[in-house]
Design a protein around this motif. Structure first.
Motif, short mmCIF file in Angstrom:
data_model
loop_
_atom_site.label_atom_id
_atom_site.label_comp_id
_atom_site.label_asym_id
_atom_site.label_seq_id
_atom_site.Cartn_x
_atom_site.Cartn_y
_atom_site.Cartn_z
N THR A 95 -28.52 -23.92 -19.75
CA THR A 95 -27.84 -23.74 -21.02
C THR A 95 -28.86 -23.98 -22.12
N SER A 96 -28.62 -23.35 -23.25
CA SER A 96 -29.56 -23.50 -24.36
C SER A 96 -28.84 -23.34 -25.69
N SER A 97 -29.37 -24.02 -26.68
CA SER A 97 -28.98 -23.83 -28.07
C SER A 97 -30.19 -23.26 -28.79
N ALA A 98 -29.94 -22.36 -29.72
CA ALA A 98 -31.05 -21.73 -30.43
C ALA A 98 -30.64 -21.40 -31.85
N VAL A 99 -31.62 -21.36 -32.72
CA VAL A 99 -31.41 -20.90 -34.09
C VAL A 99 -31.54 -19.38 -34.07
N PRO A 100 -30.54 -18.64 -34.55
CA PRO A 100 -30.68 -17.19 -34.66
C PRO A 100 -31.62 -16.84 -35.82
N VAL A 101 -32.74 -16.23 -35.52
CA VAL A 101 -33.74 -15.89 -36.53
C VAL A 101 -33.69 -14.38 -36.78
N PRO A 102 -33.47 -13.99 -38.04
CA PRO A 102 -33.40 -12.55 -38.35
C PRO A 102 -34.69 -11.82 -38.00
N ILE A 103 -34.54 -10.63 -37.47
CA ILE A 103 -35.69 -9.78 -37.16
C ILE A 103 -35.99 -8.94 -38.40
N ARG A 104 -37.20 -9.02 -38.85
CA ARG A 104 -37.62 -8.28 -40.04
C ARG A 104 -38.08 -6.90 -39.61
N ALA A 105 -37.60 -5.88 -40.26
CA ALA A 105 -37.98 -4.50 -39.92
C ALA A 105 -39.33 -4.13 -40.46
#
Length: 102
Positions: free
Chosen positions: A92-102
């Motif tokens: 199991t894991s927790s993560a920060v969702p980091v936006p992908i820059r185009a």
């Protein structure tokens, strides 16, 4: 799927635990990427691994799931199976969702 080989073995002849954890991590991250339709990637903040059976060289299949995605934290889980479908490890894991820059 992953294909661990002899270079990944510990002295007991099974895949080293850190390599197993990396396979699980590399299964959970894409679950968030797909769950976000390609808009965010996972920056892990914690991970818990359960080693259920020794992982041997050969084909290993990972199945990852996005459990819940919030704005600041996403929760994921993953399992690794051998070629016969036997469960080898889970995480199991927790993560920060980091936006992908185009």
């Amino acid at each position: 799927a992953f294909h661990p080989d002899d270079r990944m073995l510990n002295p007991a002849g099974t895949v080293q635990g850190g390599m197993v954890a990396a396979m699980l991590d590399d299964t959970m991250g894409p679950a968030l990427l797909v769950g976000s339709r390609g808009t965010v990637f996972a920056s892990s903040i914690d991970m818990t691994v359960s080693f259920l059976r020794p992982v041997k060289p050969g084909r290993v299949v990972g199945r990852g799931r996005l459990i819940r995605r919030g704005r600041q934290v996403a929760f994921m889980e993953a399992e690794l199976f051998d070629a016969e479908g036997v469960l080898l490890a889970r995480a199991t894991s927790s993560a920060v969702p980091v936006p992908i820059r185009a």
